[in-house]
Design a protein around this motif. Structure first.
Motif, PDB file in Angstrom:
ATOM      1  N   ARG A 174      10.681   5.942  35.812  1.00 40.42           N
ATOM      2  CA  ARG A 174      10.772   6.761  37.010  1.00 40.42           C
ATOM      3  C   ARG A 174       9.701   6.369  38.014  1.00 40.42           C
ATOM      4  NH1 ARG A 174      14.145  11.415  37.597  1.00 40.42           N
ATOM      5  NH2 ARG A 174      15.929  10.939  36.277  1.00 40.42           N
ATOM      6  N   ALA A 175      10.070   6.349  39.262  1.00 36.95           N
ATOM      7  CA  ALA A 175       9.132   6.031  40.336  1.00 36.95           C
ATOM      8  C   ALA A 175       8.703   7.318  41.032  1.00 36.95           C
ATOM      9  CB  ALA A 175       9.785   5.089  41.344  1.00 36.95           C
ATOM     10  N   ASN A 176       7.543   7.270  41.677  1.00 36.84           N
ATOM     11  CA  ASN A 176       7.054   8.401  42.465  1.00 36.84           C
ATOM     12  C   ASN A 176       6.604   7.906  43.833  1.00 36.84           C
ATOM     13  OD1 ASN A 176       4.473   7.255  42.028  1.00 36.84           O
ATOM     14  ND2 ASN A 176       4.228   8.439  40.139  1.00 36.84           N
ATOM     15  N   GLU A 177       5.948   8.772  44.577  1.00 31.51           N
ATOM     16  CA  GLU A 177       5.556   8.438  45.945  1.00 31.51           C
ATOM     17  C   GLU A 177       4.562   7.283  46.009  1.00 31.51           C
ATOM     18  OE1 GLU A 177       5.649  11.357  44.619  1.00 31.51           O
ATOM     19  OE2 GLU A 177       7.249  12.385  45.726  1.00 31.51           O
ATOM     20  N   LYS A 178       3.797   7.061  44.929  1.00 31.29           N
ATOM     21  CA  LYS A 178       2.810   5.997  44.920  1.00 31.29           C
ATOM     22  C   LYS A 178       3.362   4.673  44.399  1.00 31.29           C
ATOM     23  CE  LYS A 178      -1.081   9.193  44.286  1.00 31.29           C
ATOM     24  NZ  LYS A 178      -2.267   9.541  43.446  1.00 31.29           N
ATOM     25  N   THR A 179       4.594   4.678  43.934  1.00 30.31           N
ATOM     26  CA  THR A 179       5.195   3.452  43.406  1.00 30.31           C
ATOM     27  C   THR A 179       5.813   2.645  44.543  1.00 30.31           C
ATOM     28  OG1 THR A 179       5.741   4.677  41.383  1.00 30.31           O
ATOM     29  CG2 THR A 179       6.785   2.538  41.688  1.00 30.31           C
ATOM     30  N   PRO A 180       5.499   1.354  44.643  1.00 28.13           N
ATOM     31  CA  PRO A 180       6.044   0.529  45.737  1.00 28.13           C
ATOM     32  C   PRO A 180       7.500   0.142  45.500  1.00 28.13           C
ATOM     33  CG  PRO A 180       4.681  -0.814  44.310  1.00 28.13           C
ATOM     34  CD  PRO A 180       4.564   0.596  43.799  1.00 28.13           C
ATOM     35  N   VAL A 181       8.356   1.151  45.390  1.00 22.12           N
ATOM     36  CA  VAL A 181       9.774   0.937  45.109  1.00 22.12           C
ATOM     37  C   VAL A 181      10.591   1.818  46.039  1.00 22.12           C
ATOM     38  CG1 VAL A 181      11.596   1.169  43.379  1.00 22.12           C
ATOM     39  CG2 VAL A 181       9.339   0.368  42.688  1.00 22.12           C
TER      40      VAL A 181
ATOM     41  N   GLN B  61      17.797   9.302  39.450  1.00 15.08           N
ATOM     42  CA  GLN B  61      17.007   8.514  40.383  1.00 15.08           C
ATOM     43  C   GLN B  61      17.603   7.111  40.501  1.00 15.08           C
ATOM     44  OE1 GLN B  61      12.790   6.630  39.917  1.00 15.08           O
ATOM     45  NE2 GLN B  61      12.438   8.635  40.859  1.00 15.08           N
ATOM     46  N   VAL B  62      17.834   6.693  41.737  1.00 15.92           N
ATOM     47  CA  VAL B  62      18.368   5.364  42.025  1.00 15.92           C
ATOM     48  C   VAL B  62      17.263   4.536  42.682  1.00 15.92           C
ATOM     49  CG1 VAL B  62      20.088   4.042  43.295  1.00 15.92           C
ATOM     50  CG2 VAL B  62      20.720   6.230  42.268  1.00 15.92           C
ATOM     51  N   GLN B  63      16.890   3.435  42.050  1.00 15.74           N
ATOM     52  CA  GLN B  63      15.884   2.528  42.583  1.00 15.74           C
ATOM     53  C   GLN B  63      16.597   1.277  43.088  1.00 15.74           C
ATOM     54  OE1 GLN B  63      13.020   1.805  39.496  1.00 15.74           O
ATOM     55  NE2 GLN B  63      12.647   3.983  39.143  1.00 15.74           N
ATOM     56  N   ARG B  64      16.454   1.017  44.375  1.00 15.43           N
ATOM     57  CA  ARG B  64      17.130  -0.127  44.985  1.00 15.43           C
ATOM     58  C   ARG B  64      16.237  -1.362  44.887  1.00 15.43           C
ATOM     59  NH1 ARG B  64      17.950   4.483  47.743  1.00 15.43           N
ATOM     60  NH2 ARG B  64      16.104   4.197  49.055  1.00 15.43           N
ATOM     61  N   GLY B  65      16.810  -2.453  44.402  1.00 16.03           N
ATOM     62  CA  GLY B  65      16.026  -3.653  44.181  1.00 16.03           C
ATOM     63  C   GLY B  65      15.348  -3.610  42.822  1.00 16.03           C
ATOM     64  N   ILE B  66      14.419  -4.536  42.614  1.00 17.84           N
ATOM     65  CA  ILE B  66      13.699  -4.596  41.335  1.00 17.84           C
ATOM     66  C   ILE B  66      12.755  -3.400  41.251  1.00 17.84           C
ATOM     67  CG2 ILE B  66      12.125  -5.951  39.923  1.00 17.84           C
ATOM     68  CD1 ILE B  66      13.209  -8.430  41.231  1.00 17.84           C
ATOM     69  N   GLY B  67      13.011  -2.520  40.294  1.00 20.16           N
ATOM     70  CA  GLY B  67      12.223  -1.297  40.179  1.00 20.16           C
ATOM     71  C   GLY B  67      11.355  -1.287  38.943  1.00 20.16           C
ATOM     72  N   THR B  68      11.162  -0.094  38.378  1.00 17.15           N
ATOM     73  CA  THR B  68      10.251   0.072  37.243  1.00 17.15           C
ATOM     74  C   THR B  68      10.910  -0.242  35.917  1.00 17.15           C
ATOM     75  OG1 THR B  68      10.869   2.413  37.079  1.00 17.15           O
ATOM     76  CG2 THR B  68       8.972   1.865  38.460  1.00 17.15           C
ATOM     77  N   SER B  69      12.230  -0.318  35.867  1.00 19.66           N
ATOM     78  CA  SER B  69      12.906  -0.551  34.597  1.00 19.66           C
ATOM     79  C   SER B  69      12.670  -1.971  34.107  1.00 19.66           C
ATOM     80  CB  SER B  69      14.411  -0.295  34.737  1.00 19.66           C
ATOM     81  OG  SER B  69      15.056  -0.532  33.504  1.00 19.66           O
TER      82      SER B  69
END
Length: 206
Positions: A41-48, A135-143
């Motif tokens: 999961r990403a949050n506000e501080k994650t560059p995603v 949660q949908v992460q567009r591009g290369i994310g945390t997974s």
């Protein structure tokens, strides 16, 4: 004289042998605390670049539809359905990337097929009724689950433990004889720390 020297040498050597056995790391056991790393999961501080849908939004948009149709209003998501009922065989693309490059996890566990690297949503009818957030992460994310995380990541989270007993009954109907019935119950958190949950869903369509 020689025999006395041997006894004396043996007597002096025994303490060193015993001491070496006591400090041997192989014979020592150290209990370490477990460490859990959660990085799906990403949050506000994650560059995603990501978008999150909470349970309230899921319930508002879930009209007997599969996950791709549920997420079609998110940025860069394009959903397709073969029969036009938002059920059955559905799929989506994110930023033009097909399902084989979209990594899908359920509570952190990968759902992609090992052979095709895609997720067949036709086998997961009414999954949206059991979700707490998406949660949908567009591009290369945390997974980091395989090569399917190249295009995007979709992280599904099921409903959390309810501290009190709950009963949820929902029903829906649509065109082409489409109907959906769902019953979910929970005992809540019991005094012994245990809880029991059950869910039943019936989806029909012509």
């Amino acid at each position: 004289m020689k025999k006395n020297l041997v006894y004396l040498f043996t007597y002096l050597l025994i303490p060193f042998v015993v001491m070496s056995e006591e400090i041997d790391s192989i014979n020592r056991f150290i209990d370490l605390e477990g460490v859990s790393i959660q990085a799906v999961r990403a949050n506000e501080k994650t560059p995603v670049s990501f978008s999150t849908m909470n349970k309230t939004e899921i319930q508002r948009l879930n009209n007997v539809s599969n996950i791709p149709v549920l997420l079609q209003l998110m940025p860069s998501v394009v959903a397709t359905t073969e029969n036009g009922t938002a059920m059955g065989n559905t799929s989506f693309r994110i930023r033009g990337v097909d399902a084989s490059r979209i990594n899908v996890t359920l509570n952190g566990l990968p759902m992609n097929d090992p052979e095709s690297q895609a997720v067949f949503w036709v086998n997961l009818p009414n999954l949206a009724s059991f979700l707490n957030s998406v949660q949908v992460q567009r591009g290369i994310g945390t997974s980091s689950n395989g090569s399917a995380a190249f295009g995007a990541s979709v992280n599904l989270e099921t409903t959390k433990i309810s501290p009190k007993p709950t009963l949820d009954i929902s029903a829906g109907a649509g065109s082409f004889g489409t109907s959906n019935y769902n019953i979910s119950t929970s005992t809540g958190l019991l005094k012994n720390g245990m809880f029991f949950e059950s869910s039943s869903s019936l989806v029909n369509s012509n």
